[in-house]
Motif scaffolding. Structure first.
Motif, mmCIF file in Angstrom:
data_model
loop_
_atom_site.group_PDB
_atom_site.id
_atom_site.type_symbol
_atom_site.label_atom_id
_atom_site.label_comp_id
_atom_site.label_asym_id
_atom_site.label_seq_id
_atom_site.Cartn_x
_atom_site.Cartn_y
_atom_site.Cartn_z
ATOM 1 N N MET A 1 44.543 21.282 104.287
ATOM 2 C CA MET A 1 44.037 21.657 105.591
ATOM 3 C C MET A 1 44.365 20.557 106.596
ATOM 4 O O MET A 1 44.121 19.386 106.340
ATOM 5 C CB MET A 1 42.517 21.872 105.496
ATOM 6 N N LEU A 47 36.246 30.324 112.545
ATOM 7 C CA LEU A 47 36.796 30.626 111.220
ATOM 8 C C LEU A 47 38.284 30.920 111.296
ATOM 9 O O LEU A 47 39.046 30.519 110.413
ATOM 10 C CB LEU A 47 36.044 31.806 110.611
ATOM 11 N N ALA A 51 41.185 28.855 109.302
ATOM 12 C CA ALA A 51 42.138 29.482 108.392
ATOM 13 C C ALA A 51 43.580 29.223 108.813
ATOM 14 O O ALA A 51 44.472 29.106 107.968
ATOM 15 C CB ALA A 51 41.875 30.978 108.309
ATOM 16 N N LEU A 54 45.097 26.042 107.195
ATOM 17 C CA LEU A 54 45.346 25.953 105.758
ATOM 18 C C LEU A 54 46.832 25.775 105.479
ATOM 19 O O LEU A 54 47.678 26.299 106.207
ATOM 20 C CB LEU A 54 44.866 27.235 105.067
ATOM 21 N N TYR A 60 41.070 30.176 101.381
ATOM 22 C CA TYR A 60 39.862 30.315 102.201
ATOM 23 C C TYR A 60 38.798 30.921 101.301
ATOM 24 O O TYR A 60 38.956 32.031 100.794
ATOM 25 C CB TYR A 60 40.148 31.224 103.398
ATOM 26 N N GLU A 62 34.819 32.094 100.778
ATOM 27 C CA GLU A 62 33.648 32.517 101.549
ATOM 28 C C GLU A 62 32.543 32.961 100.611
ATOM 29 O O GLU A 62 32.774 33.728 99.670
ATOM 30 C CB GLU A 62 34.040 33.657 102.490
ATOM 31 N N ALA A 74 38.867 35.642 110.052
ATOM 32 C CA ALA A 74 39.524 34.396 109.654
ATOM 33 C C ALA A 74 40.992 34.617 109.333
ATOM 34 O O ALA A 74 41.844 33.785 109.664
ATOM 35 C CB ALA A 74 38.810 33.790 108.454
ATOM 36 N N ALA A 80 46.559 33.508 105.218
ATOM 37 C CA ALA A 80 45.555 32.878 104.356
ATOM 38 C C ALA A 80 45.207 33.763 103.164
ATOM 39 O O ALA A 80 45.050 34.982 103.296
ATOM 40 C CB ALA A 80 44.296 32.577 105.165
ATOM 41 N N LEU A 82 42.419 34.793 100.451
ATOM 42 C CA LEU A 82 40.968 34.851 100.529
ATOM 43 C C LEU A 82 40.342 34.992 99.143
ATOM 44 O O LEU A 82 40.808 35.779 98.328
ATOM 45 C CB LEU A 82 40.517 36.035 101.387
ATOM 46 N N VAL A 131 39.207 25.730 103.146
ATOM 47 C CA VAL A 131 38.085 26.106 104.012
ATOM 48 C C VAL A 131 37.028 26.782 103.148
ATOM 49 O O VAL A 131 37.339 27.717 102.395
ATOM 50 C CB VAL A 131 38.518 27.069 105.141
ATOM 51 N N TYR A 133 33.454 28.697 103.775
ATOM 52 C CA TYR A 133 32.477 29.230 104.723
ATOM 53 C C TYR A 133 31.271 29.723 103.946
ATOM 54 O O TYR A 133 31.388 30.615 103.104
ATOM 55 C CB TYR A 133 33.092 30.359 105.537
#
Length: 214
Positions: A1, A47, A51, A54, A60, A62, A74, A80, A82, A131, A133
């Motif tokens: 990041m 968000l 993202a 990255l 990412y 969450e 995001a 990204a 997820l 990231v 969240y």
């Protein structure tokens, strides 16, 4: 990041982050018409900026995805990958899956069924979180255990974004986490509607994790 990319995107989205409104929140506001969720355009914009920062080796992550509003925000306009954790006690996962498919994000998303922090153990050992969240259970114990649990997966530089920072229990958990980890630095503490700032939902904490700082 890359923290510089994160800050650069914030400057493109906000007039004077975090003290001012978005230049144009229509892209994020429009999501509310199609995807159920509890947030604000400003939170979604943060968000998105995270993202975008990255690198290709990072994910990412969450915790507390509900129907996918924050994750979709995001991942718009970037590539990204997820990983979404939810116990789906409020709704099943069908709505989330349908929303991800509608926005062409289903192929780059992995769902983990369960509650944070326990389900964080289902991450692959080699997955690096750029990231994280957190918007799951907002009691102090769950929040703190989730923050502790994600540490071993964090990239050398990562962002941790904690929602509902107005809540005393969440704030306490974040303060304990910061006191325990010299690598963690609270770079933004943003008050929400409980503290007179309705544009930021119920507040946000943005933590920079830097493994070099010990």
């Amino acid at each position: 990041m890359d923290i510089d990319i994160f800050e650069s995107h914030l400057s493109l989205l906000f007039r004077d982050f975090p003290r001012s409104d978005l230049y144009d929140g229509s892209e994020f506001s429009s999501l509310f018409a199609n995807v159920n969720g509890l947030s604000s355009p400003a939170v979604l914009a943060v968000l998105s900026a995270a993202a975008h920062a990255l690198d290709s080796s990072e994910i990412y992550l969450e915790a507390g995805s509900y129907a996918g509003l924050s994750a979709i925000a995001a991942a718009m306009n970037n590539s990204a990958r997820l990983v979404l954790v939810d116990n789906f006690s409020m709704i099943g996962d069908e709505e989330l899956r349908n929303n991800l498919k509608e926005y062409d994000m289903d192929e780059r998303t992995r769902l983990i069924h369960g509650s944070a922090p326990d389900s964080l153990n289902e991450l692959e050992a080699n997955e690096r979180v750029g990231v994280f969240y957190y918007d799951a259970a907002h009691d102090s114990a769950s929040t703190l255990l989730s923050l502790r649990g994600v540490r071993r997966y964090l990239s050398s530089n990562a962002l941790i974004v904690v929602d509902d920072f107005d809540s005393p229990s969440v704030r306490i958990a974040v303060e304990i986490f910061l006191s325990e980890n010299s690598q963690a630095n609270l770079i933004y503490s943003i008050d929400g509607s409980d503290r007179g700032n309705s544009g930021w939902w119920y507040g946000l904490a943005v933590i920079l994790w830097d493994s070099v700082c010990t």
